[in-house]
Motif scaffolding. Sequence first.
Motif, PDB file in Angstrom:
ATOM      1  N   PRO A  94      29.506  42.119  35.311  1.00 16.52           N
ATOM      2  CA  PRO A  94      30.662  42.368  34.440  1.00 16.52           C
ATOM      3  C   PRO A  94      31.041  43.845  34.393  1.00 16.52           C
ATOM      4  O   PRO A  94      30.178  44.718  34.322  1.00 16.52           O
ATOM      5  CB  PRO A  94      30.183  41.864  33.070  1.00 16.52           C
ATOM      6  CG  PRO A  94      28.707  41.887  33.136  1.00 16.52           C
ATOM      7  CD  PRO A  94      28.349  41.608  34.564  1.00 16.52           C
ATOM      8  N   TYR A  95      32.330  44.127  34.452  1.00 15.78           N
ATOM      9  CA  TYR A  95      32.796  45.502  34.334  1.00 15.78           C
ATOM     10  C   TYR A  95      33.780  45.672  33.175  1.00 15.78           C
ATOM     11  O   TYR A  95      34.452  46.698  33.068  1.00 15.78           O
ATOM     12  CB  TYR A  95      33.398  46.018  35.651  1.00 15.78           C
ATOM     13  CG  TYR A  95      34.507  45.189  36.269  1.00 15.78           C
ATOM     14  CD1 TYR A  95      35.841  45.446  35.982  1.00 15.78           C
ATOM     15  CD2 TYR A  95      34.222  44.191  37.185  1.00 15.78           C
ATOM     16  CE1 TYR A  95      36.864  44.726  36.569  1.00 15.78           C
ATOM     17  CE2 TYR A  95      35.234  43.459  37.791  1.00 15.78           C
ATOM     18  CZ  TYR A  95      36.550  43.728  37.482  1.00 15.78           C
ATOM     19  OH  TYR A  95      37.550  43.003  38.079  1.00 15.78           O
ATOM     20  N   GLY A  96      33.810  44.690  32.286  1.00 11.97           N
ATOM     21  CA  GLY A  96      34.564  44.813  31.043  1.00 11.97           C
ATOM     22  C   GLY A  96      33.635  44.595  29.869  1.00 11.97           C
ATOM     23  O   GLY A  96      32.707  43.786  29.957  1.00 11.97           O
ATOM     24  N   VAL A 130      31.324  35.959  30.153  1.00 13.32           N
ATOM     25  CA  VAL A 130      32.378  35.219  30.814  1.00 13.32           C
ATOM     26  C   VAL A 130      32.684  35.929  32.129  1.00 13.32           C
ATOM     27  O   VAL A 130      32.546  37.147  32.224  1.00 13.32           O
ATOM     28  CB  VAL A 130      33.624  35.105  29.899  1.00 13.32           C
ATOM     29  CG1 VAL A 130      34.174  36.470  29.568  1.00 13.32           C
ATOM     30  CG2 VAL A 130      34.687  34.224  30.503  1.00 13.32           C
ATOM     31  N   SER A 131      33.073  35.195  33.154  1.00 11.77           N
ATOM     32  CA  SER A 131      33.119  35.737  34.509  1.00 11.77           C
ATOM     33  C   SER A 131      34.293  36.683  34.744  1.00 11.77           C
ATOM     34  O   SER A 131      35.447  36.367  34.435  1.00 11.77           O
ATOM     35  CB  SER A 131      33.188  34.596  35.522  1.00 11.77           C
ATOM     36  OG  SER A 131      33.293  35.113  36.833  1.00 11.77           O
ATOM     37  N   ASP A 132      33.980  37.831  35.344  1.00 13.96           N
ATOM     38  CA  ASP A 132      35.033  38.743  35.756  1.00 13.96           C
ATOM     39  C   ASP A 132      35.721  38.287  37.038  1.00 13.96           C
ATOM     40  O   ASP A 132      36.707  38.903  37.461  1.00 13.96           O
ATOM     41  CB  ASP A 132      34.472  40.158  35.936  1.00 13.96           C
ATOM     42  CG  ASP A 132      34.520  40.957  34.643  1.00 13.96           C
ATOM     43  OD1 ASP A 132      35.327  40.609  33.764  1.00 13.96           O
ATOM     44  OD2 ASP A 132      33.757  41.929  34.501  1.00 13.96           O
ATOM     45  N   HIS A 133      35.221  37.236  37.669  1.00 11.74           N
ATOM     46  CA  HIS A 133      35.991  36.641  38.764  1.00 11.74           C
ATOM     47  C   HIS A 133      37.311  36.109  38.234  1.00 11.74           C
ATOM     48  O   HIS A 133      38.351  36.180  38.909  1.00 11.74           O
ATOM     49  CB  HIS A 133      35.198  35.514  39.431  1.00 11.74           C
ATOM     50  CG  HIS A 133      35.937  34.861  40.558  1.00 11.74           C
ATOM     51  ND1 HIS A 133      36.729  33.736  40.385  1.00 11.74           N
ATOM     52  CD2 HIS A 133      36.031  35.186  41.871  1.00 11.74           C
ATOM     53  CE1 HIS A 133      37.266  33.388  41.538  1.00 11.74           C
ATOM     54  NE2 HIS A 133      36.863  34.261  42.463  1.00 11.74           N
ATOM     55  N   THR A 136      32.862  30.305  31.055  1.00  9.81           N
ATOM     56  CA  THR A 136      34.094  30.442  31.835  1.00  9.81           C
ATOM     57  C   THR A 136      34.775  29.096  32.020  1.00  9.81           C
ATOM     58  O   THR A 136      36.005  28.988  31.904  1.00  9.81           O
ATOM     59  CB  THR A 136      33.787  31.077  33.200  1.00  9.81           C
ATOM     60  OG1 THR A 136      33.097  32.314  33.013  1.00  9.81           O
ATOM     61  CG2 THR A 136      35.059  31.340  33.980  1.00  9.81           C
ATOM     62  N   ARG A 137      33.998  28.068  32.280  1.00 12.03           N
ATOM     63  CA  ARG A 137      34.570  26.727  32.414  1.00 12.03           C
ATOM     64  C   ARG A 137      35.239  26.299  31.110  1.00 12.03           C
ATOM     65  O   ARG A 137      36.336  25.717  31.118  1.00 12.03           O
ATOM     66  CB  ARG A 137      33.490  25.724  32.806  1.00 12.03           C
ATOM     67  CG  ARG A 137      34.020  24.300  33.034  1.00 12.03           C
ATOM     68  CD  ARG A 137      32.911  23.361  33.447  1.00 12.03           C
ATOM     69  NE  ARG A 137      31.907  23.227  32.383  1.00 12.03           N
ATOM     70  CZ  ARG A 137      30.833  22.453  32.462  1.00 12.03           C
ATOM     71  NH1 ARG A 137      30.612  21.749  33.569  1.00 12.03           N
ATOM     72  NH2 ARG A 137      29.977  22.383  31.473  1.00 12.03           N
ATOM     73  N   SER A 142      46.693  41.355  35.351  1.00 12.75           N
ATOM     74  CA  SER A 142      46.509  41.142  36.794  1.00 12.75           C
ATOM     75  C   SER A 142      45.365  40.180  37.129  1.00 12.75           C
ATOM     76  O   SER A 142      45.178  39.851  38.299  1.00 12.75           O
ATOM     77  CB  SER A 142      46.232  42.491  37.482  1.00 12.75           C
ATOM     78  OG  SER A 142      44.965  43.019  37.077  1.00 12.75           O
ATOM     79  N   HIS A 143      44.583  39.735  36.154  1.00 10.29           N
ATOM     80  CA  HIS A 143      43.420  38.896  36.461  1.00 10.29           C
ATOM     81  C   HIS A 143      43.841  37.476  36.828  1.00 10.29           C
ATOM     82  O   HIS A 143      44.983  37.059  36.594  1.00 10.29           O
ATOM     83  CB  HIS A 143      42.438  38.890  35.297  1.00 10.29           C
ATOM     84  CG  HIS A 143      42.991  38.339  34.011  1.00 10.29           C
ATOM     85  ND1 HIS A 143      43.962  38.984  33.281  1.00 10.29           N
ATOM     86  CD2 HIS A 143      42.713  37.196  33.328  1.00 10.29           C
ATOM     87  CE1 HIS A 143      44.256  38.265  32.213  1.00 10.29           C
ATOM     88  NE2 HIS A 143      43.516  37.173  32.213  1.00 10.29           N
TER      89      HIS A 143
END
Length: 336
Positions: free
Chosen positions: A31-33, A41-44, A185-186, A214-215
């Motif tokens: 994670p970068y947030g 929760v996924s940063d993907h 995330t799901r 932008s995510h």
Amino acid sequence: MTPAKLWLQVFTAGFAVIVAMLIVTLNTPIPYGDLSRIGQVSDHEFGWRREPPHVDHAFLQATPIPEADILVIGDSFSVTHRWQSVLKRAGYRFATFYWGEFHETLCDDFDAWLDRAGFKGKLVVIESVERLLAGRLANTQQCKTMSDPPTSRIDPFFESPEHVPGFALNWSAKLTSGYITYRNTRAAKQSDGTTLMGRQTWARPVPDGCAMFSHRLCDKALFFKDDDDNGELTAAHVEQMRAFSKAHSARSIMWMVIPNKTTTYLAPDHSKEFVTAFAEAGLGPDLFTFAQRQKTRIQDFYFPNDTHLSMHGQLALGEVMLEAVRKVLPPPAKPS
């Protein structure tokens, strides 16, 4: 079945589960947030993908306190020195103290405290995010003596990534974090409404979100629960700020109140009474109205996975602050 075979089957099954969890965790993006990290929760899905603007490192360097024109007292919205870099590019020399370095309290001996710090400049900018200002002002009402001034810091307290972070195996995470991140995330993707991740991170729908972020899962963004829990600012808080400025008039004081991310994107009338009173008092720039304009002009004005302004937002904030500073402190003379 013999006890030995039963034990072997149990061991094999347990080993398979551990290996599977390890593979999932290793392949879960680091994670970068701050909100994706604490909410697991996924940063993907929630990580920003727009490249940040480049700022020459020289403009991110603060000035020793005795040589500074402007002293910034700020929180995590000031730790990267990005908005301050706009001031430095214009010729102003800045230094920054952080609230946490002196117990988040401004006291009766504020002027003497600045003298002890060696500050000889003429402008103090007091920056606070909306959700923390009421508590800080309450502390100030009861505080007589400040602690020793912190050490002057030259480099930014926190370095924001220069590029969109790439994939790397997540070796430092707990074994279970990959599964928890997948599950959270799901849930966020499947829900049509708001989802609470852990105790502090909301995944919330954002109207026209894909135009503003932008995510990948851009119809939603992450928000800090404290934005809701800490309540609204009022006109009474403006009076406290005005009284503090009047009591410490040896230098000009400019207040810099940054709206919560939730206020900016989902609740524009939050702290409305404060915003009106603050504008009338002339204590600093109206950053609430500024944020309402910029959220539709700058994609990722706030980070989608974080509670803070992005570096794009920080530089826009710097331009507003530069305009406000120039009205109080004349631009430095250019060397001949």
